[in-house]
Design an enzyme around this catalytic site. Sequence first.
Site, PDB file in Angstrom:
ATOM      1  N   CYS A 119      -2.544  68.258 116.220  1.00  0.00           N
ATOM      2  CA  CYS A 119      -3.885  67.946 115.639  1.00  0.00           C
ATOM      3  C   CYS A 119      -4.155  68.822 114.346  1.00  0.00           C
ATOM      4  O   CYS A 119      -4.223  69.957 114.609  1.00  0.00           O
ATOM      5  CB  CYS A 119      -5.209  68.231 116.411  1.00  0.00           C
ATOM      6  SG  CYS A 119      -6.638  67.985 115.526  1.00  0.00           S
ATOM      7  N   LEU A 120      -3.550  68.189 113.292  1.00  0.00           N
ATOM      8  CA  LEU A 120      -3.244  69.135 111.981  1.00  0.00           C
ATOM      9  C   LEU A 120      -3.719  67.953 110.647  1.00  0.00           C
ATOM     10  O   LEU A 120      -2.970  66.953 110.901  1.00  0.00           O
ATOM     11  CB  LEU A 120      -1.997  69.537 111.991  1.00  0.00           C
ATOM     12  CG  LEU A 120      -1.827  70.372 110.388  1.00  0.00           C
ATOM     13  CD1 LEU A 120      -2.770  71.764 110.363  1.00  0.00           C
ATOM     14  CD2 LEU A 120      -0.305  70.944 110.691  1.00  0.00           C
TER      15      LEU A 120
END
Length: 193
Positions: free
Chosen positions: A89-90
């Site tokens: 999750c970036l």
Amino acid sequence: MASQGRIVKELAEVGKDDKVSGIKAVPVTEGDLRHLKGTIPGPQGTPYEGGIFEIDIVLPKQYPFEPPKMKYITKIWHPNISSQTGAICLDILKDQWSPALTIKTALLSLQALMCSAEPGDPQDAEVAKMYMGDRKKFDSTAKFWTETYAKPTSKEDAITRVCEMGFDRESARKALEKTGWDESAAVNSLLGM
């Protein structure tokens, strides 16, 4: 659609300072520049220090206008990385990607994420809960996972450890090769699990 030239140039850029940064990216299969394996050293002063983390990188046909698809191959205990699948999750790997970014900047961003987690926007809720509720336990668990999954080890050492569990050398080697040198998966394979 990115030309092969841009990808070759980006890979050369990653290779320029790999001795300093420790960050690498190479094709998984010779001649296929769209499937890469990245390597990131664990940042100093973090529970990931001393670990070497492998990243699966797939460049979509629309790269650089679409972000690379990246996930951790090496298991890691981090709120923004799935402890099960390696999904990340970036924001720059999603809606904040820009064609001005490169494979190198994406890998450096992953390394920076290892230094400063964002538990408010987790990929792994269980890890994020521990990170926010018991930071000491989180740090010790992350360090344990680094020691277990990310420490460089020789293939001979891995074979020996599996043999110590009662398996013959040739079966141990074959199982380790089949599972990408993941000792736990190799033992499970040998046990028929």
